[in-house]
Scaffold this motif. Sequence first.
Motif, PDB file in Angstrom:
ATOM      1  N   LYS A  34      24.215   4.638   1.540  1.00 62.36           N
ATOM      2  CA  LYS A  34      23.653   5.594   0.582  1.00 62.36           C
ATOM      3  C   LYS A  34      22.775   4.902  -0.449  1.00 62.36           C
ATOM      4  N   ILE A  35      23.149   3.692  -0.824  1.00 59.56           N
ATOM      5  CA  ILE A  35      22.377   2.955  -1.828  1.00 59.56           C
ATOM      6  C   ILE A  35      21.186   2.257  -1.180  1.00 59.56           C
ATOM      7  N   ASP A  36      21.361   1.770   0.038  1.00 60.78           N
ATOM      8  CA  ASP A  36      20.304   1.046   0.752  1.00 60.78           C
ATOM      9  C   ASP A  36      19.281   2.056   1.289  1.00 60.78           C
ATOM     10  N   THR A  37      18.447   2.559   0.400  1.00 65.23           N
ATOM     11  CA  THR A  37      17.539   3.650   0.756  1.00 65.23           C
ATOM     12  C   THR A  37      16.466   3.251   1.760  1.00 65.23           C
ATOM     13  N   ASP A  38      16.087   1.987   1.795  1.00 60.65           N
ATOM     14  CA  ASP A  38      15.064   1.584   2.763  1.00 60.65           C
ATOM     15  C   ASP A  38      15.667   1.137   4.095  1.00 60.65           C
ATOM     16  N   GLY A  39      17.010   1.102   4.174  1.00 62.52           N
ATOM     17  CA  GLY A  39      17.687   0.813   5.427  1.00 62.52           C
ATOM     18  C   GLY A  39      17.517  -0.588   5.963  1.00 62.52           C
ATOM     19  N   ASP A  40      17.199  -1.555   5.084  1.00 65.13           N
ATOM     20  CA  ASP A  40      16.990  -2.924   5.553  1.00 65.13           C
ATOM     21  C   ASP A  40      18.266  -3.759   5.583  1.00 65.13           C
ATOM     22  N   GLY A  41      19.400  -3.147   5.223  1.00 68.00           N
ATOM     23  CA  GLY A  41      20.664  -3.871   5.254  1.00 68.00           C
ATOM     24  C   GLY A  41      20.927  -4.720   4.028  1.00 68.00           C
ATOM     25  N   THR A  44      19.033  -3.954  -3.209  1.00 67.74           N
ATOM     26  CA  THR A  44      18.266  -4.612  -4.262  1.00 67.74           C
ATOM     27  C   THR A  44      18.650  -4.038  -5.621  1.00 67.74           C
ATOM     28  N   THR A  45      18.257  -4.747  -6.659  1.00 67.87           N
ATOM     29  CA  THR A  45      18.510  -4.277  -8.019  1.00 67.87           C
ATOM     30  C   THR A  45      17.878  -2.906  -8.228  1.00 67.87           C
ATOM     31  N   ALA A  46      16.675  -2.710  -7.711  1.00 66.70           N
ATOM     32  CA  ALA A  46      15.987  -1.425  -7.863  1.00 66.70           C
ATOM     33  C   ALA A  46      16.770  -0.296  -7.195  1.00 66.70           C
ATOM     34  N   GLU A  47      17.352  -0.564  -6.025  1.00 64.40           N
ATOM     35  CA  GLU A  47      18.139   0.461  -5.336  1.00 64.40           C
ATOM     36  C   GLU A  47      19.413   0.797  -6.116  1.00 64.40           C
ATOM     37  N   VAL A  48      20.046  -0.217  -6.684  1.00 65.90           N
ATOM     38  CA  VAL A  48      21.253   0.016  -7.486  1.00 65.90           C
ATOM     39  C   VAL A  48      20.898   0.840  -8.721  1.00 65.90           C
ATOM     40  N   GLU A  49      19.801   0.495  -9.391  1.00 65.78           N
ATOM     41  CA  GLU A  49      19.378   1.259 -10.568  1.00 65.78           C
ATOM     42  C   GLU A  49      19.095   2.715 -10.200  1.00 65.78           C
ATOM     43  N   ALA A  51      20.253   4.473  -7.646  1.00 72.25           N
ATOM     44  CA  ALA A  51      21.498   5.166  -7.294  1.00 72.25           C
ATOM     45  C   ALA A  51      22.318   5.483  -8.537  1.00 72.25           C
ATOM     46  N   SER A  52      22.376   4.549  -9.484  1.00 74.92           N
ATOM     47  CA  SER A  52      23.171   4.797 -10.689  1.00 74.92           C
ATOM     48  C   SER A  52      22.519   5.871 -11.554  1.00 74.92           C
ATOM     49  N   LEU A  53      21.192   5.896 -11.608  1.00 69.50           N
ATOM     50  CA  LEU A  53      20.510   6.941 -12.378  1.00 69.50           C
ATOM     51  C   LEU A  53      20.677   8.317 -11.730  1.00 69.50           C
ATOM     52  N   ALA A  54      20.735   8.350 -10.411  1.00 67.48           N
ATOM     53  CA  ALA A  54      20.988   9.622  -9.720  1.00 67.48           C
ATOM     54  C   ALA A  54      22.398  10.118 -10.030  1.00 67.48           C
ATOM     55  N   SER A  55      23.370   9.215 -10.030  1.00 67.67           N
ATOM     56  CA  SER A  55      24.751   9.578 -10.395  1.00 67.67           C
ATOM     57  C   SER A  55      24.800  10.049 -11.837  1.00 67.67           C
ATOM     58  N   PHE A  56      24.109   9.343 -12.701  1.00 63.80           N
ATOM     59  CA  PHE A  56      24.088   9.699 -14.125  1.00 63.80           C
ATOM     60  C   PHE A  56      23.535  11.106 -14.307  1.00 63.80           C
ATOM     61  N   ALA A  57      22.466  11.421 -13.595  1.00 61.54           N
ATOM     62  CA  ALA A  57      21.850  12.749 -13.713  1.00 61.54           C
ATOM     63  C   ALA A  57      22.826  13.855 -13.308  1.00 61.54           C
ATOM     64  N   GLU A 145      22.513   2.358 -20.417  1.00 64.19           N
ATOM     65  CA  GLU A 145      23.825   1.711 -20.461  1.00 64.19           C
ATOM     66  C   GLU A 145      24.533   1.860 -19.116  1.00 64.19           C
ATOM     67  N   PHE A 146      24.467   3.049 -18.551  1.00 60.15           N
ATOM     68  CA  PHE A 146      25.122   3.328 -17.288  1.00 60.15           C
ATOM     69  C   PHE A 146      24.526   2.481 -16.166  1.00 60.15           C
ATOM     70  N   ALA A 147      23.196   2.455 -16.086  1.00 64.89           N
ATOM     71  CA  ALA A 147      22.516   1.673 -15.044  1.00 64.89           C
ATOM     72  C   ALA A 147      22.785   0.182 -15.223  1.00 64.89           C
ATOM     73  N   ALA A 148      22.767  -0.290 -16.463  1.00 64.44           N
ATOM     74  CA  ALA A 148      23.000  -1.710 -16.732  1.00 64.44           C
ATOM     75  C   ALA A 148      24.397  -2.131 -16.264  1.00 64.44           C
ATOM     76  N   SER A 149      25.380  -1.253 -16.413  1.00 61.71           N
ATOM     77  CA  SER A 149      26.734  -1.600 -15.970  1.00 61.71           C
ATOM     78  C   SER A 149      26.790  -1.762 -14.451  1.00 61.71           C
ATOM     79  N   HIS A 150      26.053  -0.928 -13.738  1.00 63.08           N
ATOM     80  CA  HIS A 150      26.035  -1.035 -12.279  1.00 63.08           C
ATOM     81  C   HIS A 150      25.265  -2.275 -11.823  1.00 63.08           C
ATOM     82  N   VAL A 151      24.180  -2.579 -12.494  1.00 63.46           N
ATOM     83  CA  VAL A 151      23.412  -3.789 -12.156  1.00 63.46           C
ATOM     84  C   VAL A 151      24.268  -5.024 -12.428  1.00 63.46           C
ATOM     85  N   ALA A 152      25.047  -5.003 -13.507  1.00 67.94           N
ATOM     86  CA  ALA A 152      25.925  -6.130 -13.821  1.00 67.94           C
ATOM     87  C   ALA A 152      26.988  -6.309 -12.735  1.00 67.94           C
TER      88      ALA A 152
END
Length: 191
Positions: A34-41, A44-49, A51-57, A145-152
């Motif tokens: 679900k997080i690996d949106t480009d399906g490359d296995g 990335t940090t961008a994908e985690v951000e 996904a976390s912003l989508a959850s936050f929304a 704050e929410f996204a930063a916690s997931h990136v951490a």
Amino acid sequence: MRKQTLAVATALALVFAAPAFAHPGKGKGDHFAKIDTDGDGVITTAEVEAASLASFAKMDANSDGFVTQDELKAHAEAMKAEHKAKWAEKKAGKEGKAAIADADPAKVAEWKAKKAERAAKYEAKKAEKFAAIDTDGDGRLSAAEFAASHVARMAKVDTDGDGRVTAEERAAAKAKKKEHKGKWRDKPAEQ
């Protein structure tokens, strides 16, 4: 205040219960896919951000850019109801264990006391996590704050620090977590 803290703790538990780097398994779903949106296995940090912003929304019911304790509670209750419905559907038609009413009253009382003790410890831990994520201390979580916690959390799994989590890094993190859980389970009960 105690009920509100418990609600926040429950909400955070549900939010963080589905680890972003979990392997697919029985009943867990494939969160990695679900997080690996480009399906490359690789995550990335961008994908985690993203996904976390989508959850936050989803949690930010009034779309003001902050998640309050009430919004967390409402989201947690909705998720709990959804999970409960799925569980009931899964168990439909299967024979269950004996009802709690049929159990020894002393054992039931002991079980309830242990459950209350675990709940209190869990509540305290979730309150600590909320406070750690709420870096500005305003009592609400911003999207940043929410996204930063997931990136951490991702950074802890990203052992080579390249901003990407590979299958090997996920496997190593899973093995480390499993080893830690095993040590925890082997501790004497009084600790």
